[in-house]
Design a protein around this motif. Structure first.
Motif, PDB file in Angstrom:
ATOM      1  N   CYS A   1       0.824  -1.208   0.000  1.00  0.00           N
ATOM      2  CA  CYS A   1       0.000   0.000   0.000  1.00  0.00           C
ATOM      3  C   CYS A   1       0.862   1.264   0.000  1.00  0.00           C
ATOM      4  CB  CYS A   1      -0.925  -0.016   1.213  1.00  0.00           C
ATOM      5  SG  CYS A   1      -2.167  -1.326   1.186  1.00  0.00           S
TER       6      CYS A   1
ATOM      7  N   ALA B   1       0.956   4.044  -2.922  1.00  0.00           N
ATOM      8  CA  ALA B   1       0.752   5.478  -2.703  1.00  0.00           C
ATOM      9  C   ALA B   1       1.895   6.292  -3.295  1.00  0.00           C
ATOM     10  CB  ALA B   1       0.612   5.754  -1.205  1.00  0.00           C
TER      11      ALA B   1
ATOM     12  N   PRO C   1      -6.440   6.248  -0.201  1.00  0.00           N
ATOM     13  CA  PRO C   1      -6.170   4.807  -0.027  1.00  0.00           C
ATOM     14  C   PRO C   1      -6.643   3.966  -1.201  1.00  0.00           C
ATOM     15  CG  PRO C   1      -7.052   5.752   1.997  1.00  0.00           C
ATOM     16  CD  PRO C   1      -7.196   6.794   0.943  1.00  0.00           C
TER      17      PRO C   1
ATOM     18  N   SER D   1     -12.026  -1.346  -2.511  1.00  0.00           N
ATOM     19  CA  SER D   1     -11.586  -0.103  -3.155  1.00  0.00           C
ATOM     20  C   SER D   1     -12.218   0.141  -4.507  1.00  0.00           C
ATOM     21  CB  SER D   1     -10.065  -0.114  -3.321  1.00  0.00           C
ATOM     22  OG  SER D   1      -9.678  -1.120  -4.243  1.00  0.00           O
TER      23      SER D   1
END
Length: 564
Positions: free
Chosen positions: A227, A231, A271, A388
């Motif tokens: 993650c 990002a 996120p 997501s």
């Protein structure tokens, strides 16, 4: 004339026998739901008040707040006011909105157990009671919010209200109750008993809790690296496409209130963008509508997308370049991180030169723990990828985001392939650092005369005792003791509080007395012989001066008693 009224005794009896803590748990769950809903309502009302062109009254703003709160739990919304008149689904959940409800439910369930740190305090609320109360209180408020906004333009789907909302609340409450009880291993290992014995032993072995805890930590670290790397990739791509992102941000709205609302929505979707980029780095990529795949090897032309700043970071269409392929380093870093954490669990931390403890895992068990961590990491990525993404409309906009099963499988495969050699190599390195010191200085300094001298101190015919193993020099106030001095004092006989049963007491005392006498007597130099006269008779040698040397007593006579 007189009607017999029903007795209240059964009702009072049921109220009196209800589980303790159920009311407090219900209240805690309702309060947690109210806090999350109220926070979002305050934010939406503040944006509505500051907007120069409000489209509806405060009731409409509260309907939007309730709908967004349900969307944060994974509930799909339906938008009724469209240009075509057909309802359009909205299912992309901003994961930052999901973090607040999960944290509130977790805290409410942990506090509902009322577990006291004092051992003599009251017993905690039963786990089933605390969990049931928190879930029932929270879901009750969620159902009321769904009924409230069911007639608005943005209404929730009842399938999501009955499935997604209870699942999210139940999982978060279970984690909170487990944490409130001190994280015992039994509730976690209990469901694993349904697995066959060979599979359970292969995955977990005998020390199931240690291996499972290590695998969970490693999987969490790998997911965090994926993650975080996603990002970073999204931020770099957004900087490279900065002009497009800035133009789309200014094109959406003109007032500062609207721009602030778009900024808050973009922050809530950060996120999601990180998970999309992580799926891109793993290989499967993500979809921008039905039939439009964005992957490192090739990207299909995207359909006509709404102007949104985060969508400007999507890579350009066409075949992949070495710059696109370099995103795979994120997956390699995640696998290496998982391997490092597994190796740390296989060989616990210790100082250099210390012997490895008995709990070190062999290579096979280390490989099994890494495979378990890879499976857990893949499952976690699959769940997050499914949350997501979702639909943003019908037809071409029916699917946005990564495919859950492909992302999870790719994460497990990358972690297992790149993490296995790292785990085994790091395990060997940690074992090498903790190998015992091979310094045998006192033993190398000993010569063959040492055992012979020790044996000669015993009486003839007495079997010599085996010499004790050399010890490292002892530490004293003045510093380490000289090895030679330590060896000199080592041969002095000491009173044995537990004499051996096979050694006679007289023989042991005689041997100790002989060794003590020989060690305490100073060697005397012999006097030079007198010159012989040729005509005189040879004279007897002059006896040595000084005190007569004390002879050891014979075997028949006992030595003087030892004074201790």
């Amino acid at each position: 004339m007189t009607a017999r009224r029903p007795s209240l005794a059964p009702l009072l009896h049921r109220m009196r026998d209800r589980p303790p803590g159920l009311g407090a748990s219900l209240l805690g769950g309702a309060v947690a739901a109210g806090l999350g809903l109220g926070t979002l309502a305050v934010l939406v009302l503040a944006l509505w008040v500051s907007s120069p062109y409000p489209d509806s009254g405060p009731g409409g703003a509260l309907h939007v707040a309730a709908a967004l709160w349900l969307l944060g739990h994974g509930v799909e919304l339906v938008r009724t006011e469209t240009l075509s008149g057909a309802p359009q689904p909205v299912g992309v959940t901003p994961l930052l909105l999901l973090a607040l409800p999960v944290w509130l439910v977790y805290r409410a369930a942990r506090d509902a157990t009322d577990a006291s740190a004092d051992p003599e305090g009251p017993p905690p609320v039963p786990a089933r009671t605390a969990w049931t109360g928190v879930v029932a209180g929270y879901v009750g408020v969620g159902a009321a919010a769904a009924v409230y906004c069911s007639g608005a333009d943005l209404r929730p789907s009842w399938s999501g209200v009955t499935v997604c909302l209870p699942c999210v609340v139940a999982c978060a409450a279970a984690a909170g109750v487990w944490s409130g009880y001190g994280r015992p291993p039994e509730p976690v290992l209990g469901p694993l008993r349904v697995l066959p014995e060979p599979v359970r032993r292969l995955l977990l072995g005998t020390d199931a809790w240690a291996r499972l805890a290590t695998a969970v930590r490693a999987a969490g670290a790998g997911a965090a690296v994926l993650c975080g790397g996603g990002a970073l990739l999204a931020g770099i791509s957004l900087v490279l496409h900065g002009d497009t992102a800035r133009a789309s941000f200014l094109q959406l709205t003109e007032g500062w209130t609207g721009r602030f609302a778009v900024l808050l929505l973009g922050i809530a979707l950060v996120p999601n963008a990180a998970l999309w980029a992580a799926s891109y780095a793993l290989g499967p990529g993500f979809t921008l509508g039905t039939g439009h795949l964005v992957a490192p090897l090739a990207s299909d032309p995207a359909p006509l997308l709404p102007p949104f700043p985060l969508l400007a970071a999507v890579p350009d269409a066409g075949p992949g370049t070495p710059l696109n392929w370099a995103t795979g380093l994120v997956a390699v870093a995640a696998g290496a991180t998982v391997g490092w954490f597994v190796a740390r669990g296989a060989v616990p931390q210790g100082g250099e030169g210390e012997a490895p403890p008995q709990g070190c895992w062999p290579a096979g068990r280390t490989a099994g723990a890494l495979l378990l961590a890879a499976l857990l990491c893949g499952a976690l990525l699959a769940v997050l990828a499914d949350l997501s993404g979702g639909p943003l409309g019908a037809a071409a906009l029916a699917r946005f985001g990564p495919v859950a099963r492909e992302t999870g499988a790719a994460a497990a495969l990358w972690t297992a392939v790149t993490g296995m050699p790292v785990a085994l190599v790091v395990r060997l390195w940690r074992l090498w650092r903790r190998r015992p010191n091979q310094d045998t200085g006192p033993a190398r300094g000993a010569t063959a005369a040492g055992p012979a001298r020790t044996t000669a101190r015993h009486n003839p015919g007495t079997p010599a005792k085996p010499r004790r193993e050399a010890k490292p020099p002892a530490l004293t106030v003045g510093g380490p003791v000289d090895p030679a001095e330590d060896e000199r004092y080592d041969v002095l006989p000491a009173t044995d509080p537990f004499p051996s049963a096979w050694e006679p007491e007289d023989l042991s005392r005689t041997s100790r007395w002989a060794a003590l006498t020989e060690a305490s007597a100073a060697p005397q130099a012999p006097a030079p012989p007198a010159p012989r006269k040729p005509d005189a008779e040879p004279e007897s040698p002059t006896p040595p001066t000084g005190p007569p040397r004390q002879q050891p007593p014979s075997g028949d006579s006992a030595p003087p008693e030892e004074t201790g």
